[in-house]
Design a protein around this motif. Structure first.
Motif, PDB file in Angstrom:
ATOM      1  N   GLU A  25       0.822  -1.224   0.000  1.00 13.05           N
ATOM      2  CA  GLU A  25       0.000   0.000   0.000  1.00 13.05           C
ATOM      3  C   GLU A  25       0.853   1.271   0.000  1.00 13.05           C
ATOM      4  N   GLY A  26       2.183   1.094   0.085  1.00 16.12           N
ATOM      5  CA  GLY A  26       3.051   2.263   0.007  1.00 16.12           C
ATOM      6  C   GLY A  26       3.733   2.660   1.297  1.00 16.12           C
ATOM      7  N   ARG A  27       3.583   1.844   2.342  1.00 15.45           N
ATOM      8  CA  ARG A  27       4.278   2.150   3.596  1.00 15.45           C
ATOM      9  C   ARG A  27       5.740   1.716   3.495  1.00 15.45           C
ATOM     10  N   THR A  28       6.589   2.399   4.223  1.00 14.48           N
ATOM     11  CA  THR A  28       7.965   1.943   4.434  1.00 14.48           C
ATOM     12  C   THR A  28       7.941   1.013   5.638  1.00 14.48           C
ATOM     13  N   VAL A  29       8.386  -0.224   5.454  1.00 14.85           N
ATOM     14  CA  VAL A  29       8.376  -1.206   6.538  1.00 14.85           C
ATOM     15  C   VAL A  29       9.820  -1.528   6.913  1.00 14.85           C
ATOM     16  N   ILE A  30      10.142  -1.330   8.196  1.00 10.82           N
ATOM     17  CA  ILE A  30      11.466  -1.669   8.730  1.00 10.82           C
ATOM     18  C   ILE A  30      11.262  -2.742   9.783  1.00 10.82           C
TER      19      ILE A  30
END
Length: 239
Positions: A194-199
């Motif tokens: 969905e366009g989130r940055t996931v760390i």
């Protein structure tokens, strides 16, 4: 090419400065672009938890700079760091950190109250977030009435309710069985889609390999980084 979201330069974190000092981070340089799915992997004592605290604006470095969305957050005061966290980051922890006497929807709503979101809007945000993680049928259940995987999904709903651009997940599957682990990783991939940055912070190679980029940390230093060359959206491998 996506914009640079996080830029860390020569970051150190020193505990007990002096004769018995511990360099938890030792000259970290790191860039993370918007919409990346990054795993940071390392053994206990490697510095990965300290790095997570820096990335999450839970602590400040001893030296070096941390630019987040072009803002230097490395020397902000506590209340300023709190504002950045509320605006930018959704946290998911290994231990769920749910309040036992609150229902699922109340647990998701609580941080929104602290952020000053009105009652109607926060209820809508909480219901939407719980629906997204597949818990529409568990709104009134308390943590003790849910499995570990369901509790972690409540925690994810709480983290994403206000749609922060960054999801910071610290060992999010550490307390879960293999089926729940698959469910949680699938949700993280969907959030990334969905366009989130996931760390993702982990000690588990199998979990780390599900990210598009893997950064390995040891003795406070980055020792390997799959970087851009190998992260050509491997999502098709998991669909």
């Amino acid at each position: 090419m996506e914009n640079i979201l996080i830029e860390i330069k020569d970051m150190t974190k020193v505990y007990n400065p002096g004769e018995n000092e511990v360099r938890a981070l030792d000259g970290i340089d790191l860039q993370i672009r918007e919409k990346e799915f990054v795993a940071i992997i390392g053994h206990s004592g490697s510095g990965k938890s300290t790095l997570m605290n820096m990335l999450g604006c839970l602590d400040v470095p001893s030296s070096g700079t941390y630019m987040l969305h072009n803002i230097d957050v490395s020397d902000l005061e506590d209340d300023e760091l709190s504002d950045v966290r509320n605006r930018e980051i959704g946290f998911i922890f290994q231990g769920f950190n749910l309040i036992q006497n609150l229902t699922a929807v109340e647990n998701v709503t609580l941080p929104l109250i602290y952020r000053g979101v009105g009652k109607k809007e926060r209820n809508e945000l909480a219901l939407n977030a719980l629906e997204k993680v597949g818990l529409s049928h568990r709104l009134e259940h308390r943590p003790a009435q849910m499995s570990g995987g369901q509790q972690q999904r409540v925690a994810i709903a709480r983290a994403i309710a206000q749609a922060p651009p960054i999801i910071l997940a610290d060992e999010p599957t550490g307390n879960l069985d293999s089926n729940s682990t698959k469910e949680i990783m699938q949700i993280l991939r969907e959030l990334h889609g969905e366009g989130r940055t996931v760390i993702l912070i982990t000690h588990d190679n199998e979990i780390a390999e599900q990210a598009d980029r893997v950064i390995k940390i040891s003795d406070g230093k980055i020792v390997s980084d799959t970087g851009t060359a190998q992260r050509r959206y491997r999502k098709e491998n998991y669909e």
